[in-house]
Design a protein around this motif. Structure first.
Motif, PDB file in Angstrom:
ATOM      1  N   PRO A  38       0.839  -1.208   0.000  1.00 47.40           N
ATOM      2  CA  PRO A  38       0.000   0.000   0.000  1.00 47.40           C
ATOM      3  C   PRO A  38       0.869   1.252   0.000  1.00 47.40           C
ATOM      4  O   PRO A  38       1.868   1.318   0.703  1.00 47.40           O
ATOM      5  N   LYS A  39       0.490   2.263  -0.775  1.00 44.47           N
ATOM      6  CA  LYS A  39       1.323   3.461  -0.943  1.00 44.47           C
ATOM      7  C   LYS A  39       1.246   4.438   0.218  1.00 44.47           C
ATOM      8  O   LYS A  39       2.184   5.162   0.468  1.00 44.47           O
ATOM      9  N   THR A  40       0.168   4.465   0.948  1.00 41.04           N
ATOM     10  CA  THR A  40      -0.001   5.481   1.990  1.00 41.04           C
ATOM     11  C   THR A  40      -0.127   4.854   3.365  1.00 41.04           C
ATOM     12  O   THR A  40      -1.119   5.011   4.048  1.00 41.04           O
ATOM     13  N   ARG A  41       0.904   4.164   3.807  1.00 40.93           N
ATOM     14  CA  ARG A  41       0.771   3.514   5.099  1.00 40.93           C
ATOM     15  C   ARG A  41       1.703   4.054   6.171  1.00 40.93           C
ATOM     16  O   ARG A  41       1.607   3.649   7.321  1.00 40.93           O
ATOM     17  N   GLY A  42       2.654   4.924   5.857  1.00 43.21           N
ATOM     18  CA  GLY A  42       3.576   5.448   6.863  1.00 43.21           C
ATOM     19  C   GLY A  42       4.630   4.419   7.230  1.00 43.21           C
ATOM     20  O   GLY A  42       5.084   3.654   6.390  1.00 43.21           O
ATOM     21  N   ALA A  43       5.010   4.373   8.508  1.00 38.66           N
ATOM     22  CA  ALA A  43       6.035   3.432   8.976  1.00 38.66           C
ATOM     23  C   ALA A  43       5.525   2.001   8.858  1.00 38.66           C
ATOM     24  O   ALA A  43       4.355   1.716   9.113  1.00 38.66           O
ATOM     25  N   ASN A  44       6.415   1.102   8.464  1.00 38.55           N
ATOM     26  CA  ASN A  44       6.043  -0.303   8.286  1.00 38.55           C
ATOM     27  C   ASN A  44       6.036  -1.016   9.647  1.00 38.55           C
ATOM     28  O   ASN A  44       7.084  -1.132  10.286  1.00 38.55           O
ATOM     29  N   PRO A  45       4.897  -1.521  10.078  1.00 41.23           N
ATOM     30  CA  PRO A  45       4.821  -2.181  11.393  1.00 41.23           C
ATOM     31  C   PRO A  45       5.536  -3.538  11.423  1.00 41.23           C
ATOM     32  O   PRO A  45       5.763  -4.087  12.501  1.00 41.23           O
ATOM     33  N   ASN A  46       5.915  -4.087  10.267  1.00 45.57           N
ATOM     34  CA  ASN A  46       6.597  -5.381  10.221  1.00 45.57           C
ATOM     35  C   ASN A  46       8.097  -5.266  10.434  1.00 45.57           C
ATOM     36  O   ASN A  46       8.785  -6.279  10.544  1.00 45.57           O
TER      37      ASN A  46
END
Length: 136
Positions: A38-46
């Motif tokens: 996804p392009k608009t998710r901010g920081a990657n939680p993974n």
């Protein structure tokens, strides 16, 4: 004569039985299909710890007595892929290549993302078996 036959039979049973018990478990093969990021998710939680950007040495980890497991990645794409195990960066895989990471017991998730950030792969497992993740 009978005693010798009994001895030889016992010896054969012991040898055959010990070789079948000593074999490693086969690897668990898992095919993981990539999906668009996804392009608009901010920081990657993974991702907990990303690629280091400084030359500060990391202290040697404490020796563990737990089991180790081998996690192999087969890259069946034309993309460079960053590999994370339990959120920690473990390396970058070249296109059409494979690589193996050894992790301690307690491993639960893998997360892979193309270096350009357009495709991602994720899966979970456990350390009771060695895994081969085929990334497509």
């Amino acid at each position: 004569m009978k005693a010798q036959l009994v001895f030889i039979a016992c010896l054969l049973i012991a040898l055959v039985g010990s070789t079948t018990v000593a074999q490693d478990k086969p690897d668990k093969n898992v095919t993981v299909t990539g999906k668009a990021v996804p392009k608009t998710r901010g920081a990657n939680p993974n991702i907990k710890k990303d690629v280091p950007t400084t030359d500060v040495p990391v202290p040697r980890p404490a020796k563990t007595r737990g089991a180790l497991c081998r996690v192999k990645f087969d890259n069946y794409t034309g993309l460079y892929i960053k590999i994370y195990v339990d959120g920690d960066y473990k390396g970058t895989l070249a296109p059409w290549d494979d690589g193996t990471v050894t992790v301690g017991s307690g491993y639960t998730t893998i997360y892979c993302v193309s270096t350009g950030g357009t495709r991602e792969w994720s899966a979970s497992g456990d350390c009771r078996e060695n895994y081969v993740y085929t990334l497509r």
